[in-house]
Design a protein around this motif. Structure first.
Motif, PDB file in Angstrom:
ATOM      1  N   VAL A 139      21.086  -4.760 -18.121  1.00 12.26           N
ATOM      2  CA  VAL A 139      21.215  -6.072 -18.496  1.00 12.26           C
ATOM      3  C   VAL A 139      20.806  -6.909 -17.118  1.00 12.26           C
ATOM      4  CG1 VAL A 139      22.680  -5.488 -20.690  1.00 12.26           C
ATOM      5  CG2 VAL A 139      23.634  -6.125 -18.443  1.00 12.26           C
ATOM      6  N   ILE A 140      21.247  -6.385 -16.051  1.00 10.58           N
ATOM      7  CA  ILE A 140      21.153  -7.311 -14.819  1.00 10.58           C
ATOM      8  C   ILE A 140      19.580  -7.504 -14.624  1.00 10.58           C
ATOM      9  CG2 ILE A 140      21.362  -7.682 -12.593  1.00 10.58           C
ATOM     10  CD1 ILE A 140      24.013  -8.148 -14.342  1.00 10.58           C
ATOM     11  N   THR A 141      18.775  -6.460 -14.579  1.00 13.98           N
ATOM     12  CA  THR A 141      17.624  -6.243 -14.226  1.00 13.98           C
ATOM     13  C   THR A 141      16.442  -7.185 -15.471  1.00 13.98           C
ATOM     14  OG1 THR A 141      16.972  -4.159 -15.369  1.00 13.98           O
ATOM     15  CG2 THR A 141      17.665  -4.137 -13.036  1.00 13.98           C
ATOM     16  N   GLY A 142      17.168  -6.932 -16.780  1.00 13.19           N
ATOM     17  CA  GLY A 142      16.508  -7.678 -17.776  1.00 13.19           C
ATOM     18  C   GLY A 142      16.742  -9.212 -17.600  1.00 13.19           C
ATOM     19  N   LEU A 143      18.120  -9.442 -17.231  1.00 15.41           N
ATOM     20  CA  LEU A 143      18.211 -10.920 -17.104  1.00 15.41           C
ATOM     21  C   LEU A 143      17.259 -11.460 -16.044  1.00 15.41           C
ATOM     22  CD1 LEU A 143      20.163 -13.214 -17.878  1.00 15.41           C
ATOM     23  CD2 LEU A 143      21.742 -12.410 -16.075  1.00 15.41           C
ATOM     24  N   ALA A 188       3.509  -8.292 -17.726  1.00 13.69           N
ATOM     25  CA  ALA A 188       4.209  -7.689 -16.474  1.00 13.69           C
ATOM     26  C   ALA A 188       5.540  -7.416 -16.991  1.00 13.69           C
ATOM     27  CB  ALA A 188       4.410  -8.858 -15.521  1.00 13.69           C
ATOM     28  N   ALA A 189       6.098  -7.782 -17.665  1.00 18.06           N
ATOM     29  CA  ALA A 189       7.651  -7.827 -18.152  1.00 18.06           C
ATOM     30  C   ALA A 189       7.862  -7.062 -19.718  1.00 18.06           C
ATOM     31  CB  ALA A 189       8.314  -9.351 -18.107  1.00 18.06           C
ATOM     32  N   ALA A 190       7.053  -7.118 -20.408  1.00 14.65           N
ATOM     33  CA  ALA A 190       7.420  -6.740 -21.851  1.00 14.65           C
ATOM     34  C   ALA A 190       7.828  -5.262 -21.731  1.00 14.65           C
ATOM     35  CB  ALA A 190       6.087  -6.645 -22.691  1.00 14.65           C
ATOM     36  N   PRO A 191       7.324  -4.297 -21.005  1.00 15.91           N
ATOM     37  CA  PRO A 191       8.167  -2.953 -20.998  1.00 15.91           C
ATOM     38  C   PRO A 191       9.376  -2.936 -20.229  1.00 15.91           C
ATOM     39  CG  PRO A 191       5.797  -2.880 -20.195  1.00 15.91           C
ATOM     40  CD  PRO A 191       6.282  -4.363 -20.029  1.00 15.91           C
ATOM     41  N   PHE A 192       9.701  -4.021 -19.646  1.00 16.54           N
ATOM     42  CA  PHE A 192      11.104  -4.008 -19.143  1.00 16.54           C
ATOM     43  C   PHE A 192      12.088  -4.871 -19.888  1.00 16.54           C
ATOM     44  CE2 PHE A 192       7.847  -3.392 -15.715  1.00 16.54           C
ATOM     45  CZ  PHE A 192       8.262  -2.299 -15.097  1.00 16.54           C
ATOM     46  N   SER A 193      11.839  -6.182 -19.973  1.00 13.72           N
ATOM     47  CA  SER A 193      12.847  -6.988 -20.801  1.00 13.72           C
ATOM     48  C   SER A 193      12.309  -7.360 -22.003  1.00 13.72           C
ATOM     49  CB  SER A 193      13.083  -8.206 -19.699  1.00 13.72           C
ATOM     50  OG  SER A 193      12.001  -9.188 -19.865  1.00 13.72           O
ATOM     51  N   GLY A 194      11.331  -7.096 -22.526  1.00  8.70           N
ATOM     52  CA  GLY A 194      10.577  -7.561 -23.722  1.00  8.70           C
ATOM     53  C   GLY A 194       9.878  -9.042 -23.390  1.00  8.70           C
ATOM     54  N   ALA A 195      10.144  -9.531 -22.231  1.00 11.56           N
ATOM     55  CA  ALA A 195       9.229 -10.737 -22.009  1.00 11.56           C
ATOM     56  C   ALA A 195       9.346 -11.796 -23.098  1.00 11.56           C
ATOM     57  CB  ALA A 195       7.937 -10.361 -21.840  1.00 11.56           C
ATOM     58  N   SER A 196      10.686 -12.308 -23.355  1.00  8.80           N
ATOM     59  CA  SER A 196      10.738 -13.407 -24.318  1.00  8.80           C
ATOM     60  C   SER A 196      10.556 -14.537 -23.798  1.00  8.80           C
ATOM     61  CB  SER A 196      12.114 -13.303 -24.984  1.00  8.80           C
ATOM     62  OG  SER A 196      12.450 -14.471 -25.664  1.00  8.80           O
ATOM     63  N   MET A 197      11.039 -15.114 -22.530  1.00  6.08           N
ATOM     64  CA  MET A 197      10.662 -16.514 -22.225  1.00  6.08           C
ATOM     65  C   MET A 197      11.222 -17.611 -23.204  1.00  6.08           C
ATOM     66  SD  MET A 197       7.251 -15.745 -20.092  1.00  6.08           S
ATOM     67  CE  MET A 197       6.634 -14.670 -21.283  1.00  6.08           C
ATOM     68  N   ASN A 198      11.637 -17.319 -24.220  1.00  3.59           N
ATOM     69  CA  ASN A 198      11.904 -18.234 -25.288  1.00  3.59           C
ATOM     70  C   ASN A 198      13.011 -18.019 -26.308  1.00  3.59           C
ATOM     71  OD1 ASN A 198      11.611 -19.745 -27.515  1.00  3.59           O
ATOM     72  ND2 ASN A 198       9.195 -19.864 -27.498  1.00  3.59           N
ATOM     73  N   ASN A 214      22.335  -7.059 -26.865  1.00  7.67           N
ATOM     74  CA  ASN A 214      21.814  -7.840 -25.832  1.00  7.67           C
ATOM     75  C   ASN A 214      20.895  -9.072 -26.088  1.00  7.67           C
ATOM     76  OD1 ASN A 214      22.740  -5.656 -24.271  1.00  7.67           O
ATOM     77  ND2 ASN A 214      20.922  -4.561 -24.594  1.00  7.67           N
ATOM     78  N   HIS A 215      21.252  -9.730 -27.272  1.00 13.39           N
ATOM     79  CA  HIS A 215      20.463 -11.073 -27.464  1.00 13.39           C
ATOM     80  C   HIS A 215      20.902 -12.226 -26.548  1.00 13.39           C
ATOM     81  CE1 HIS A 215      18.645 -13.932 -30.177  1.00 13.39           C
ATOM     82  NE2 HIS A 215      19.543 -14.808 -30.219  1.00 13.39           N
ATOM     83  N   TRP A 216      21.981 -12.170 -25.919  1.00 13.08           N
ATOM     84  CA  TRP A 216      22.318 -13.244 -24.959  1.00 13.08           C
ATOM     85  C   TRP A 216      21.523 -13.281 -23.791  1.00 13.08           C
ATOM     86  CZ3 TRP A 216      23.746 -12.080 -20.016  1.00 13.08           C
ATOM     87  CH2 TRP A 216      24.015 -10.703 -19.769  1.00 13.08           C
ATOM     88  N   ILE A 217      20.858 -12.028 -23.550  1.00 12.09           N
ATOM     89  CA  ILE A 217      19.994 -12.198 -22.453  1.00 12.09           C
ATOM     90  C   ILE A 217      18.834 -13.210 -22.595  1.00 12.09           C
ATOM     91  CG2 ILE A 217      18.290 -10.770 -21.158  1.00 12.09           C
ATOM     92  CD1 ILE A 217      20.043  -8.444 -21.419  1.00 12.09           C
ATOM     93  N   TYR A 218      18.330 -12.995 -23.824  1.00 16.67           N
ATOM     94  CA  TYR A 218      17.158 -14.144 -24.215  1.00 16.67           C
ATOM     95  C   TYR A 218      17.678 -15.410 -24.187  1.00 16.67           C
ATOM     96  CZ  TYR A 218      15.691  -9.439 -24.463  1.00 16.67           C
ATOM     97  OH  TYR A 218      15.543  -7.910 -24.262  1.00 16.67           O
ATOM     98  N   TRP A 219      18.742 -15.919 -24.302  1.00 14.12           N
ATOM     99  CA  TRP A 219      19.133 -17.093 -23.978  1.00 14.12           C
ATOM    100  C   TRP A 219      19.501 -17.612 -22.586  1.00 14.12           C
ATOM    101  CZ3 TRP A 219      19.382 -21.086 -27.373  1.00 14.12           C
ATOM    102  CH2 TRP A 219      19.231 -20.865 -28.901  1.00 14.12           C
ATOM    103  N   VAL A 220      20.396 -16.726 -21.881  1.00 19.80           N
ATOM    104  CA  VAL A 220      20.861 -17.075 -20.666  1.00 19.80           C
ATOM    105  C   VAL A 220      19.865 -17.004 -19.506  1.00 19.80           C
ATOM    106  CG1 VAL A 220      22.556 -16.281 -18.875  1.00 19.80           C
ATOM    107  CG2 VAL A 220      23.209 -16.318 -21.071  1.00 19.80           C
ATOM    108  N   GLY A 221      18.790 -16.096 -19.664  1.00 11.75           N
ATOM    109  CA  GLY A 221      17.774 -15.937 -18.920  1.00 11.75           C
ATOM    110  C   GLY A 221      16.862 -17.016 -18.843  1.00 11.75           C
ATOM    111  N   PRO A 222      16.223 -17.287 -20.060  1.00  8.79           N
ATOM    112  CA  PRO A 222      15.215 -18.468 -20.210  1.00  8.79           C
ATOM    113  C   PRO A 222      15.678 -19.690 -19.734  1.00  8.79           C
ATOM    114  CG  PRO A 222      15.003 -16.702 -21.854  1.00  8.79           C
ATOM    115  CD  PRO A 222      16.371 -16.399 -21.172  1.00  8.79           C
ATOM    116  N   LEU A 223      17.066 -19.988 -20.206  1.00  6.35           N
ATOM    117  CA  LEU A 223      17.570 -21.401 -19.777  1.00  6.35           C
ATOM    118  C   LEU A 223      17.942 -21.274 -18.494  1.00  6.35           C
ATOM    119  CD1 LEU A 223      19.973 -21.685 -23.035  1.00  6.35           C
ATOM    120  CD2 LEU A 223      17.872 -22.762 -22.597  1.00  6.35           C
TER     121      LEU A 223
END
Length: 251
Positions: A139-143, A188-198, A214-223
């Motif tokens: 989760v850390i690397t994904g974040l 670059a990122a899709a194979p690792f985190s999914g590359a949401s950015m949104n 792990n949905h929180w990653i796709y809020w906390v990381g992009p914000l």
């Protein structure tokens, strides 16, 4: 951070704001429909989870092109945010009021949910893919992936669409530059985190499948990434503004 603007209650009912909010709904709807739709189409052609290099390129192209188109279509109405992280990144430097930004967030999430629901209905039971971490990713690397890629996205927004110095030089290519950075980040990122950015892009599919792993990653990381990019560009590179941010300021 001195340019933050909260906004007044009357702003919520202003006709231009309501039109902008509606534009954000449709822009996010169209973006998610094309992006998630491309992933569903890929899953229909090949076995689930069997991501090939060609498939990765196809999905990245679908997202990048769709984003370019919807930003171009709505930039003069709402600013073409299509992303809560972009909206927040602009709000931290007063490019949009927090009140207007909160309305954009609601529209973006509803647009994503509507697109995902329709896709689930019209694809006859095909799996609606959600953003997920790659194999062996923590989760850390994904974040961190989400923070860095979103930083790049919002930094590009500021450099090409917000900075007044870009108006006569690169301002005209802002939508395609933003689409390209999303495309490149997905590659670059899709194979690792999914590359949401949104967060909105991740929210719709998670809602219709009720898969919040792990949905929180796709809020906390992009914000975080969007806020950092907004602050960095706004405080270091952006030409200082000479007026108090207005309710209708947008990029």
């Amino acid at each position: 951070m001195g340019r933050v603007a909260i906004g007044g209650v009357q702003e919520a009912t202003a006709p231009d704001v309501l039109r902008a909010v509606l534009a954000e709904f449709f822009a996010t709807f169209l973006f998610v429909f094309a992006g998630v739709g491309s992933a569903i189409a890929y899953g229909k052609i090949l076995p689930p989870g069997d991501l090939t290099p060609a498939g990765l390129v196809a999905i990245a192209l679908a997202h990048g092109i769709a984003l370019f188109v919807v930003i171009t279509a709505t930039a003069n109405i709402s600013g073409g945010h299509v992303n809560p992280a972009v909206t927040l990144g602009l709000a931290v430097e007063g490019q949009i009021t927090f009140l207007r930004g909160s309305l954009y967030w609601i529209a973006q999430l509803l647009g994503s949910a509507a697109a995902s629901l329709i896709l689930k209905f019209i694809t006859s039971g095909e799996v609606v893919p959600v953003h997920a971490l790659g194999a062996k990713e923590s989760v850390i690397t994904g974040l961190v992936w989400e923070i860095v890629t979103t930083f790049g996205l919002v930094f590009t927004v500021y450099a090409t669409a917000v900075d007044s110095r870009a108006k006569g030089t690169v301002g005209g290519i802002a939508p395609i530059a933003i689409g390209f950075i999303v495309l490149a980040n997905i590659l670059a990122a899709a194979p690792f985190s999914g590359a949401s950015m949104n967060p909105a892009r991740s929210f719709g599919p998670a809602l219709v499948t009720w898969n919040w792993q792990n949905h929180w990653i796709y809020w906390v990381g992009p914000l975080i990434g969007g806020s950092l990019a907004g602050w960095t560009y706004g405080e270091i590179f952006l030409v200082p503004v000479t007026h108090t941010p207005l309710a209708n300021d947008e990029y």
